[in-house]
Design an enzyme around this catalytic site. Structure first.
Site, PDB file in Angstrom:
ATOM      1  N   LEU A 187    -104.534  60.576 -30.569  1.00  0.00           N
ATOM      2  CA  LEU A 187    -105.442  60.100 -29.081  1.00  0.00           C
ATOM      3  C   LEU A 187    -104.568  60.145 -28.679  1.00  0.00           C
ATOM      4  CD1 LEU A 187    -107.502  57.791 -27.441  1.00  0.00           C
ATOM      5  CD2 LEU A 187    -105.270  55.951 -28.840  1.00  0.00           C
ATOM      6  N   ASP A 245     -88.237  55.510 -32.294  1.00  0.00           N
ATOM      7  CA  ASP A 245     -88.375  55.461 -33.257  1.00  0.00           C
ATOM      8  C   ASP A 245     -88.819  54.431 -33.517  1.00  0.00           C
ATOM      9  OD1 ASP A 245     -88.893  55.924 -35.721  1.00  0.00           O
ATOM     10  OD2 ASP A 245     -87.174  56.652 -36.617  1.00  0.00           O
ATOM     11  N   TYR A 262     -98.180  53.643 -37.481  1.00  0.00           N
ATOM     12  CA  TYR A 262     -98.493  53.917 -39.162  1.00  0.00           C
ATOM     13  C   TYR A 262     -99.695  54.245 -39.664  1.00  0.00           C
ATOM     14  CZ  TYR A 262     -97.420  54.147 -44.427  1.00  0.00           C
ATOM     15  OH  TYR A 262     -96.982  53.941 -45.376  1.00  0.00           O
ATOM     16  N   THR A 263    -100.063  54.841 -39.636  1.00  0.00           N
ATOM     17  CA  THR A 263    -101.600  55.123 -39.911  1.00  0.00           C
ATOM     18  C   THR A 263    -102.144  55.798 -41.179  1.00  0.00           C
ATOM     19  OG1 THR A 263    -101.899  57.435 -39.550  1.00  0.00           O
ATOM     20  CG2 THR A 263    -102.250  55.816 -37.696  1.00  0.00           C
ATOM     21  N   ASP A 305    -110.182  48.599 -37.464  1.00  0.00           N
ATOM     22  CA  ASP A 305    -111.822  47.919 -37.740  1.00  0.00           C
ATOM     23  C   ASP A 305    -111.667  47.041 -39.075  1.00  0.00           C
ATOM     24  OD1 ASP A 305    -111.808  50.373 -38.392  1.00  0.00           O
ATOM     25  OD2 ASP A 305    -113.452  50.329 -39.369  1.00  0.00           O
ATOM     26  N   TYR A 351    -102.246  47.570 -44.315  1.00  0.00           N
ATOM     27  CA  TYR A 351    -103.146  48.708 -43.066  1.00  0.00           C
ATOM     28  C   TYR A 351    -103.076  47.335 -42.327  1.00  0.00           C
ATOM     29  CZ  TYR A 351    -105.063  51.139 -39.253  1.00  0.00           C
ATOM     30  OH  TYR A 351    -105.173  52.261 -38.257  1.00  0.00           O
ATOM     31  N   LYS A 366    -102.280  45.898 -38.795  1.00  0.00           N
ATOM     32  CA  LYS A 366    -102.153  45.743 -37.817  1.00  0.00           C
ATOM     33  C   LYS A 366    -102.550  44.627 -37.300  1.00  0.00           C
ATOM     34  CE  LYS A 366    -103.692  49.619 -35.803  1.00  0.00           C
ATOM     35  NZ  LYS A 366    -102.638  49.998 -35.145  1.00  0.00           N
TER      36      LYS A 366
END
Ligand code: NDP
Length: 296
Positions: A16, A41, A66-67, A107, A130, A134
């Site tokens: 992105l 960081d 963190y994906t 989502d 995750y 999020k």
């Protein structure tokens, strides 16, 4: 109307972030600063504070996260630090500096057991570290910033940059004659450039620009619906790659993190509030594939 001028985009090396960099030339009215891990960081709270002691912005768009969905299962503390605690810190800084804050969520805050597209009021029940981290990031923002923050949940992001499903399929499709792809996870792909464009339409809107607004949650993906299997089939057909794709069930492709079976997002709120037009996923995919071909 007072114009917000200076915009910081964190996570500038991600999908992105790089999409913002690409479209920034079309928005000469803004001063963009692209902020990477070398500047601050998210794993070092002090470095976030240090950076924003020296830099102030009208708008902070947080694209850092963190994906690594599967890896997060074995690194929950690191995922929490980046997706929750650092986001909380950033929201505190935005609030103190009177900056508007835009943050991206996922989502994967849903359990995927619903049968109609999820709207912003639907119950959350993340199934993975995750998704949990999020969600904690979202909640921290709304606690700290009752005003001037926007959180946008999106899904299945791909782009010309970094690693993503489209690039993986293009690579595997050219290496192999046949592939198995999951057909019982349903959602909508999101072309990162479309999301970046929608976010800048929001930044440009009267509601966002004029003084104070109540913090809000929105959903955004491209239009339409598919499974990962359909997605792969369309990637190959648009790229004229002859690779046989067979549908398989999630249970036949075990991963450390549980993913929702159904994660369609209802975009009515963002469309009505900001008058954004959302492209159909296959039209955007074509654009991305064309750009990738030209780059190759
Ligand atoms: P990417 O994984 O492509 O990029 C993540 C960015 O975060 C990179 O710039 C990365 O920097 C940065 N980052 C990671 N750790 C740190 C750190 N410790 N300090 C500073 N920066 C760090 O993500 P996307 O662009 O795909 O995702 C954008 C947003 O959309 C995220 O909030 C994500 O959760 C959300 N989202 C993404 C989906 C997807 O399918 N990708 C689906 C749904 C939501 P570096 O390059 O140095 O590692």
């Amino acid at each position: 109307m007072p114009k917000l001028k200076s915009i910081a985009v964190t996570g500038s090396t991600g999908q992105l972030g790089q999409s913002f960099k690409h479209i920034a030339v079309n928005y000469p009215c803004y001063d963009f600063t692209f902020v990477g891990r070398g500047d601050l960081d998210f794993n070092e709270p002090e470095s976030i504070i240090d950076y924003f002691e020296q830099h102030q912005f009208d708008v902070i768009i947080n694209c850092a996260a963190y994906t690594a969905v599967d890896k997060a299962e074995s690194e929950p503390e690191l995922a929490r630090q980046i997706n929750h605690l650092a986001v909380k810190k950033l929201a505190g800084i935005a609030s103190n500096q009177n900056a508007k804050f835009i943050h991206i969520s996922t989502d994967y805050v849903f359990n995927g057991k619903q049968y109609r597209p999820y709207n912003e009021l639907d119950g959350i029940a993340p199934q993975s570290v995750y998704g949990e981290t999020k969600l904690a990031g979202e909640q921290a923002i709304f606690e700290i910033m009752p005003v001037n923050a926007i959180v946008i949940r999106t899904s299945w992001v791909y782009s010309e940059y970094g690693n993503n499903f489209v690039k993986t399929m293009l690579r595997l499709g050219s290496e192999r004659d046949a592939l198995n792809v999951i057909f019982d996870q349903i959602g909508t792909p999101t072309y990162a450039q479309d999301l970046a464009t929608a976010i800048l339409a929001i930044v440009d809107s009267k509601d966002f620009t004029t003084s104070v607004f109540n913090s809000e949650l929105y959903h955004y993906s491209n239009e339409g619906v598919c499974s990962w299997y359909d997605f792969a089939k369309v990637i190959f057909s648009h790229s004229e790659i002859e690779c046989i794709v067979s549908p398989i069930e999630t249970k036949d492709y075990p991963t450390p993190a549980t993913r929702p079976h159904y994660s369609l997002l209802n975009k009515t709120k963002i469309k009505q509030h900001f008058n954004v037009t959302i492209p159909y996923w296959q039209d955007s995919l074509r654009k991305c594939l064309k750009n990738l071909q030209e780059k190759a």
